[in-house]
Design a protein around this motif. Structure first.
Motif, PDB file in Angstrom:
ATOM      1  N   THR A   1      -5.019   2.403  -1.583  1.00  0.00           N
ATOM      2  CA  THR A   1      -5.469   3.171  -0.359  1.00  0.00           C
ATOM      3  C   THR A   1      -4.200   4.450  -0.446  1.00  0.00           C
ATOM      4  OG1 THR A   1      -6.395   1.419   0.554  1.00  0.00           O
ATOM      5  CG2 THR A   1      -5.958   3.454   2.033  1.00  0.00           C
TER       6      THR A   1
ATOM      7  N   THR B   1     -17.319   3.936   5.315  1.00  0.00           N
ATOM      8  CA  THR B   1     -17.143   2.512   5.014  1.00  0.00           C
ATOM      9  C   THR B   1     -15.799   2.134   5.745  1.00  0.00           C
ATOM     10  OG1 THR B   1     -17.785   3.098   2.807  1.00  0.00           O
ATOM     11  CG2 THR B   1     -16.735   1.097   2.962  1.00  0.00           C
ATOM     12  N   TRP B   2     -16.064   0.742   6.266  1.00  0.00           N
ATOM     13  CA  TRP B   2     -14.852   0.309   6.777  1.00  0.00           C
ATOM     14  C   TRP B   2     -14.463  -0.818   6.041  1.00  0.00           C
ATOM     15  CZ3 TRP B   2     -12.957   1.575  11.660  1.00  0.00           C
ATOM     16  CH2 TRP B   2     -13.609   2.633  12.475  1.00  0.00           C
ATOM     17  N   PHE B   3     -13.108  -0.932   5.972  1.00  0.00           N
ATOM     18  CA  PHE B   3     -12.059  -1.927   5.190  1.00  0.00           C
ATOM     19  C   PHE B   3     -11.491  -2.795   6.234  1.00  0.00           C
ATOM     20  CE2 PHE B   3     -13.405   1.323   2.237  1.00  0.00           C
ATOM     21  CZ  PHE B   3     -13.763   0.725   0.980  1.00  0.00           C
TER      22      PHE B   3
ATOM     23  N   GLU C   1      -8.238  -4.052   2.986  1.00  0.00           N
ATOM     24  CA  GLU C   1      -8.730  -3.612   1.686  1.00  0.00           C
ATOM     25  C   GLU C   1      -9.893  -4.191   1.202  1.00  0.00           C
ATOM     26  OE1 GLU C   1      -5.643  -3.787  -1.209  1.00  0.00           O
ATOM     27  OE2 GLU C   1      -4.317  -2.464   0.021  1.00  0.00           O
ATOM     28  N   GLN C   2     -10.557  -4.836   1.917  1.00  0.00           N
ATOM     29  CA  GLN C   2     -11.779  -5.583   1.749  1.00  0.00           C
ATOM     30  C   GLN C   2     -12.906  -4.666   2.495  1.00  0.00           C
ATOM     31  OE1 GLN C   2     -12.388  -7.579  -0.970  1.00  0.00           O
ATOM     32  NE2 GLN C   2     -10.099  -7.217  -1.166  1.00  0.00           N
ATOM     33  N   GLU C   3     -13.946  -4.238   1.909  1.00  0.00           N
ATOM     34  CA  GLU C   3     -14.971  -3.514   2.719  1.00  0.00           C
ATOM     35  C   GLU C   3     -15.661  -4.776   3.722  1.00  0.00           C
ATOM     36  OE1 GLU C   3     -19.231  -1.207   2.135  1.00  0.00           O
ATOM     37  OE2 GLU C   3     -18.219  -2.165   0.329  1.00  0.00           O
TER      38      GLU C   3
ATOM     39  N   TYR D   1      -7.053  -2.622   9.205  1.00  0.00           N
ATOM     40  CA  TYR D   1      -8.350  -2.036   9.153  1.00  0.00           C
ATOM     41  C   TYR D   1      -8.232  -0.522   8.692  1.00  0.00           C
ATOM     42  CZ  TYR D   1      -9.880  -6.264  11.577  1.00  0.00           C
ATOM     43  OH  TYR D   1     -10.429  -7.450  11.890  1.00  0.00           O
TER      44      TYR D   1
ATOM     45  N   THR E   1     -13.096   0.103  -2.921  1.00  0.00           N
ATOM     46  CA  THR E   1     -12.224  -0.522  -1.974  1.00  0.00           C
ATOM     47  C   THR E   1     -10.814  -0.929  -2.895  1.00  0.00           C
ATOM     48  OG1 THR E   1     -13.713  -1.996  -1.019  1.00  0.00           O
ATOM     49  CG2 THR E   1     -11.474  -2.600  -0.598  1.00  0.00           C
TER      50      THR E   1
END
Length: 1398
Positions: A1376, A1255-1257, A1260-1262, A1294, A1394
């Motif tokens: 995170t 999963t990429w953020f 802090e948002q996907e 990111y 997230t």
């Protein structure tokens, strides 16, 4: 008084004995009183009967004997007186009979009492255990010079031993010979003190002792000195009848003041008196005394008056004549035999009426007596200065008349004359007068009575006419003439007024009567007679000489025909005191122990023991006398003295008993004779066994041993003697024990195993093929006790002469003592093999040429002592050692402490030196090199030091030319020596190399140099330090370190002025091996020091480190890991070169896949991979530092193992999860800077098992995939985020979240977008992780590593590891996590939320 300790059970017996004695004594008193009454009545009856007898009718006179009135009156008067006398005699006789009977009865009663007492004591003997004094001592008060006897009666079982004490000091009779006498007979013990003096006043104790105890009786003796007045003893009136039942021989007699040599004058009188002590001294029982002259018993008469009694025996000669001259002996009969004393009486001629007339003849006797004829014989007088005797006149006189008639008209020239014309039955006396030119002598003493009767001798006679008239009747064998002159005369000193003279008998004695001895003062030529009556023996003591004068002596022999010619004169002798200053000690004591060694029927071989007292000089003569046991007359056996203590007496009669006595002689004279031997029968020995050995003596008497010696048997029996047996017994015991199991062939035996202080008696028996012979006479008791100060023989070598010698120091010695040396107990005489020298108390026996023949046992005896002696056995080893020492002394050498040696000195000089133990200032020496003498010079200096004994030569420049042999010859007085040193070959090369090295060293030390070369030590923190010391440096001196020729530059430069430099090597290991070098240099020179750290040096450093590390090692610590259980030992420093060994249950562990061994700089560890129950047990580590070791242990068993195993399982599971969780392997930068309108591609490689979700953020948002932003995940490994035509809106943070069921990982990337024309902004983050940052993503992402490195968990020191805390599952809004921080494992099939913004 008596003190005793008596058991209770004995008191009754003693009381009974006492009562019995009182009863018997009472009966005796009553009986005695009754007997006295009866005796008085009997006396009255006898008197009445005597009166009646006198009243009987008178005797009827026959007719032919009738008397007239006067005769009848005279007869009646005489009869009346005779009757009265007869009555008185009868009454006196009766009274004496009654008194005698009473005494006899009393004695019988006393004997009966004694017998009963003895029986009672015997019956009670077993009951009386302790000593008991039945009759205690009683006090005495006596006058000075009188004897006293203390006695007591003791009982006890066993029989007690009684010892006497004076004032608490033991009485020793040997300490004062003749003073004390101790006796013990039949329970009666006595102490006799002769001639008491005032100092004898004391308290005397008798101590009786047996096994059960002791008892003491005390008494006081008081000795008083007379006040000067004579005390008259009152004598009892009346006569006391003698008790004939007691014989004088039962008395105990001790002679006290004895008469000595006496001088008398013809016609005068003399008395010989001897005082004595008689026990018991009974006034009615005088001792029996007999007087002898020349061994002939004298009878009391007008010419010899004898008295005895009151402690005195005397002989008075009222009318002296020369016939009375001779040796007088008083013999007293005692219970122990006889007590005797002898002394000589000299009778000189009376003053002559006319000067020059001869002395009177003597010993007038009559022979061949017949009815009218008798032969008169006599002995001639001695003539010295008087004219010679021309003849003799013989006179006769009838008995009872004083009318003397001359028998011969002319003098007769020989000493015999026949007298005729006697009347039958008449009794006659005869006398003789000598005639010479000066006149007629005094008449001799008249002969005994001679009665003219029928002849009694039938021997063959012969008549000789003298001068044609007179006839002399002599025996046919008398026709021989005067004897020849005596032989050599020897005179020796005796006392201060007497001389002992002995001579050889004449060759032709011709019926010798005796000898006359004359003396003359040297230079006076006037001879004086020494005896006036012919003396029968060949030895004579001349008394009455003037002290200090010098005399010569001569001797004449006498027979019936007259005097012989004079002998030759003796050598002059000065009259001086005897050796010991008195008569008693001047002549020897009596020999003793006479024994017979052999007899062949006509001769006897006798042996005897030498006197106990020699008299102060060596005994050089023995004289024997013999007699028939049935007679009293002694006869001389040997006229010539014998020096040996063995003699064969010849011409004896078979079957006859003989007695012998012996006298010893020395320079002082002839001593008193021995006691007569026991009667010995002259009977030939025919036994087949040997006779007795003899002359037993002792030597080397010590506390537990002695040596007994003896002489061989004279009678050997039927075969030769093959050996001897020695028997031993304690004194007083008859139980002899044989000491040697096998007979010894030699005549000595060393006896061991004696008890110190005990008295022993020995006997010896000879053995031949027929058996064991007679025992010798028992030896004298010998006490097993060494003399005080006894020393042994010393064997040594004379330090001056090299002679091998034996020396002995006597602990005591007398003036006449001599040292007698023996080899194997055979006396060493004059020998060329040894020499003997004596100096005072020391005697030395020196071997002239010692060899193996001198091996043996050597002994020495000191004569005239109490047995001073010793022995030494010379063995072969000892002789060889002394021979070597003797050779060294006779060929002296200078003793060397060190032989020739060399040493290398500074500057390369070589010193040759030796050291002697001792040198004198006069020593001389030479140095010789290769056979050439060298002398002292500038290049080689030679010197010596007397004090230290060092001789040296120093060579300044040692080169190859100095190779060779070096010798030093030394001379010091008579001693010399030589020592050499060979300096060639390898030895020389080594010396030369060392000399050159020292020379170079000297040159090196002229500049900066190392005082001590490189060495190492290890500090406490295990840092290895290389150190050295420098010398002769200055500030300008440079110092450098090198390793393998590469310089080592230190942070701080070495300070050479401190004198030392050091190079630290921390964390030392094998990589530090190499050659280290230190250098010094300045304008004066340079020097270097090398140190090779390898091999043994490396091992030594490791050992030193191991010692420090091992000493600091901690206890073993348990640490669990995912791979297994690890044991760790912390220490100051550890390297794999340290010799450390791990053990499991005492078995050494080798590193393997199962047991891994390793370590770090801080610890050593051992890991058990995949542990099982087999790995339980004791574990230990051993660190060796040669030679010690250091051990630490841990017990992995029980709960410790259980806890450790659980922790291992937990860690293993955690490690598995860590290994398989989702993660970003690589490819993403940390920061990306990009210009607008460019394409941004973020690509990375991910890994996980199972395949993770990605999963990429952004901020802090996907991020969802779109045209502007495309997300790709290919092959489960590669994930990318591509942003086309980026704008400033795309700037931000990111992150990618890679996750599977075991967990995941967040990775953040910062993206900055700048416009074209703007400066590129500086990146906020530094270097890139995982290969560094790049402006663009790598087109080929790197593959993940095969084995990711896990992060080690914290160590656990306790056996039970602490459990790790698990992270809870994150909430959707969790932040995170930072980079590289593990994320918790999400639940399966759930996406990671997230994380919210921080």
């Amino acid at each position: 008084m008596a003190t005793k300790v008596m058991p209770l059970y004995q008191e009754k017996h003693v009381t009974q004995i006492s009562n019995d004695y009182r009863s018997i004594h009472s009966k005796h008193v009553v009986k005695e009183h009754t007997s006295r009454k009866s005796s008085s009545k009997s006396v009255n009856q006898v008197q009445a009967k005597a009166t009646e007898a006198m009243a009987e009718p008178a005797y009827t006179i026959p007719v032919f004997r009738q008397r007239n009135a006067d005769e009848v009156e005279e007869y009646q008067r005489v009869s009346s007186h005779v009757g009265k006398g007869l009555a008185a005699i009868q009454q006196e006789l009766h009274r004496m009979r009654v008194a005698t009977k009473t005494q006899v009865e009393n004695i019988a009663i006393q004997n009966e009492v004694k017998l009963m007492m003895t029986k009672k004591v015997e019956l009670c003997e077993e009951a009386h255990k302790l000593p008991d004094f039945l009759v205690p001592l009683r006090p005495h008060t006596v006058w000075e010079k009188t004897p006293v006897k203390l006695f007591c009666t003791v009982q006890g079982h066993p029989r007690p031993i009684v010892k006497w004490y004076k004032g608490g000091v033991l009485v020793d009779p040997l300490s004062a010979p003749g003073k004390y006498k101790i006796e013990s007979k039949y329970g009666v013990h006595s102490l006799i003190i002769s001639r008491c003096v005032v100092s004898d006043t004391a308290e005397y104790n008798a101590v009786a002792t047996n096994h059960h105890g002791s008892a003491t009786s005390k008494a006081t003796v008081t000795v008083k000195r007379p006040g000067g007045g004579a005390v008259e003893n009152s004598q009892l009136s009346g006569q006391v009848p003698h008790l004939t039942v007691i014989h004088p021989s039962k008395l105990e007699i001790t002679l006290m003041d004895m008469f000595g040599v006496t001088f008398g004058v013809e016609g005068g009188s003399v008395s010989l008196v001897c005082t004595m002590v008689v026990v018991p001294d009974l006034p009615n029982l005088p001792p029996l005394a007999e007087w002898y002259r020349d061994d002939k018993l004298l009878k009391s008469g007008k010419l010899a008056e004898m008295k005895v009694g009151g402690g005195v025996a005397s002989l008075t000669l009222p009318h002296l004549a020369k016939d009375d001259e001779g040796l007088y002996t008083l013999r007293m009969w005692t219970k122990d035999g006889t007590a005797e004393h002898s002394a000589y009486l000299f009778v000189r001629d009376a003053a002559p009426s006319v000067a020059g007339v001869p002395g009177a003849p003597m010993s007038v006797k009559a022979f061949d007596i017949s009815m009218d004829y008798v032969l008169v014989a006599w002995k001639p007088p001695n003539t010295t200065s008087e004219p010679a005797i021309t003849g003799y006149f013989v006179d006769k006189c009838e008995a009872g008349s004083d009318s003397w008639v001359q028998c011969n008209d002319a003098p007769v020239k020989i000493c015999k004359y026949p007298v005729h014309g006697l009347s039958v039955g008449h009794v006659y006396h005869f006398r003789v007068r000598a005639v010479n030119s000066a006149g007629i002598s005094r008449p001799s003493r008249k002969s005994d009575k001679v009665t003219a009767l029928d002849p009694a001798e039938s021997e063959r006679l012969q008549v000789i006419k003298l001068d044609g008239k007179h006839e002399v009747v002599i025996k046919a064998d008398d026709l021989e003439g005067v004897p020849s002159a005596p032989g050599q005369v020897v005179a020796t000193r005796n006392t201060k007024s007497s001389v002992f003279v002995q001579w050889d008998p004449p060759k032709h004695p011709n019926k010798l009567m005796g000898y006359y001895i004359d003396a003359c003062i040297v230079g006076s030529k006037q001879w004086a007679p020494c005896n006036h009556k012919p003396y029968k023996h060949t030895r004579f003591v001349v008394h009455g000489l003037i002290p200090g004068e010098t005399y010569v002596f001569r001797v004449q022999a006498v027979n019936v025909y007259g005097l012989s010619d004079e002998s030759q004169e003796s050598t002059p002798i000065t009259v001086e005191p005897a050796l010991m200053g008195g008569v008693e000690y001047a002549t020897p004591g009596p020999p003793f122990g006479i024994t017979m060694l052999n007899c062949d029927g006509s001769s006897m071989t006798l042996a005897w023991k030498s006197p106990k007292h020699t008299g102060g000089s060596k005994i050089n003569a023995y004289y024997l006398d013999k007699r028939n046991a049935d007679t009293l007359a002694w006869k001389e056996v040997n006229a010539t003295a014998t020096k040996e203590r063995i003699y064969t007496v010849e011409n004896l009669t078979a079957g006859t008993f003989y007695e012998f006595k012996i006298q010893a002689g020395n320079l002082a004279g002839v001593g008193v004779p021995s006691a007569p031997s026991s009667p010995l029968k002259c009977e030939a020995w025919t036994m087949t066994e040997p006779g007795p050995p003899y002359d037993l003596s002792f030597s080397e008497v010590r506390g537990d041993s002695l040596v007994i010696l003896w002489k061989a048997s004279v009678y050997t029996g039927a075969s030769a003697v093959t050996g001897y047996f020695v028997d031993r017994a304690k004194k007083g015991s008859s139980d002899f024990v044989t000491l040697n199991e096998e007979a010894v062939s030699h005549r000595y035996l060393q006896v061991t195993g004696l008890e110190e202080g005990e008295l022993y008696v020995f006997k010896v028996r000879a053995v031949n093929a027929e058996g064991i012979g007679k025992s010798s006479q028992p030896s004298e008791p010998v006490c097993a006790k060494a003399l005080p100060g006894t020393k042994e023989i010393c064997c040594s070598v004379d330090e001056d002469t090299g002679d091998i010698f034996l020396s002995f120091d006597a602990c005591e010695i007398s003036e006449t003592s001599k040292f007698v040396w023996s080899k194997n107990y055979k006396a060493i005489g004059d020998s060329t093999e040894v020499s003997i020298a004596t100096d005072g108390r020391r005697s030395k026996l020196t071997f002239t040429s010692p060899n193996k023949e001198d091996l043996g046992s050597y002994s020495v005896v000191v004569t005239d002592t109490d047995g001073v002696s010793a022995s030494h056995t010379l063995s072969e080893d000892a002789l060889n050692s002394m021979l070597e020492l003797s050779y060294a002394i006779r060929h002296p050498i200078v003793p060397l402490k060190h032989g020739l040696n060399y040493e290398i000195l500074e500057k390369g000089h070589v010193r040759f030196w030796l050291q002697a133990l001792k040198l004198s200032p006069a020593v001389s020496y030479r140095f010789i090199v290769n056979d050439k003498e060298v002398t002292s010079s500038e290049s080689q200096k030679i010197s010596h030091d007397v004090a230290s004994g060092v001789i040296q030569m120093t060579v300044d420049h040692f080169t190859k030319a100095n190779e060779g042999t070096y010798t030093v010859q030394i001379h010091d007085g008579k001693a010399k020596n030589q020592t050499s040193l060979v300096l060639v070959g390898d030895v020389f090369k080594s010396a030369l190399k060392e000399a050159e090295f020292q020379r170079k060293e000297h040159i090196r030390k002229q500049g900066p140099h190392f005082g001590e070369y490189l060495s190492f030590y290890v500090e406490e923190d295990c840092t290895v330090m290389l150190v050295c010391k420098v010398a002769n440096v200055k500030k300008e001196t440079a110092f450098h370190w090198f390793k393998d020729d590469e310089e080592i530059v230190l942070d701080v430069a070495p300070n050479v002025m401190s004198g030392s430099c050091a190079l630290p090597i921390p964390m030392f290991s094998r990589k530090d091996q190499g050659i280290y070098k230190a250098t010094l240099s300045d304008d004066r020179g340079k020097d270097a020091s090398l140190f090779d750290i390898s091999g043994q040096v490396f091992d030594a450093i490791i050992n030193a480190i191991a010692h420090i590390a091992g000493s600091s090692a901690s206890d073993l610590v348990l640490q669990c890991t995912p791979e297994g259980i690890r044991l760790q030992c912390y220490m100051k420093y550890y390297t794999e070169e340290i010799k450390a060994s791990w053990f499991h249950r005492e078995s050494k562990i080798a590193s393997s896949e199962k047991m891994r061994i390793g370590g770090t700089a801080e610890m050593a560890w051992m890991q058990i991979c995949d542990p099982t129950d087999k790995e339980k047990g004791q574990y230990s580590i051993e660190i060796l530092d040669s030679p010690t070791s250091h051990t630490r242990s841990f017990d992995l068993s029980g709960q410790a193992y259980t806890d450790a195993f659980e922790e291992y399982q937990r860690l293993k599971a955690a490690a598995f999860a860590e290994k398989n969780r989702g993660r970003v392997v690589g490819g993403l930068p940390d920061v990306v800077t990009i210009m607008e309108k460019k394409t941004l591609s973020l690509t990375c490689t991910v890994w996980g098992d199972p395949t993770p979700e990605v999963t990429w953020f952004k901020n802090e948002q996907e991020v969802a995939s779109s045209e502007h932003t495309k997300i790709a995940f290919e092959a489960g490994k590669f994930s990318s985020l591509t942003i086309n035509a980026v704008t400033s809106e795309d700037s931000g943070k990111y992150s990618i979240n890679v996750r599977n069921k075991y967990g995941g990982e967040f990775v953040e990337i910062t993206v900055s977008v700048y416009k074209q024309g703007e400066d590129i902004p500086e990146p906020k983050l530094g270097q890139m992780s995982r290969g560094g940052a790049a402006p663009v993503a790598a087109k080929s992402p790197a593959p993940p590593p095969k084995t990711p490195t896990p992060t080690p968990p914290p160590s656990v020191k306790s056996p039970t590891p602490a459990p790790s805390i698990k992270s809870p599952t994150p909430t959707p809004k969790s932040p995170t996590p930072p980079r590289s921080v593990k994320s918790p494992t999400p639940p399966r099939a759930m996406k990671s939320p997230t994380p919210p913004r921080k």
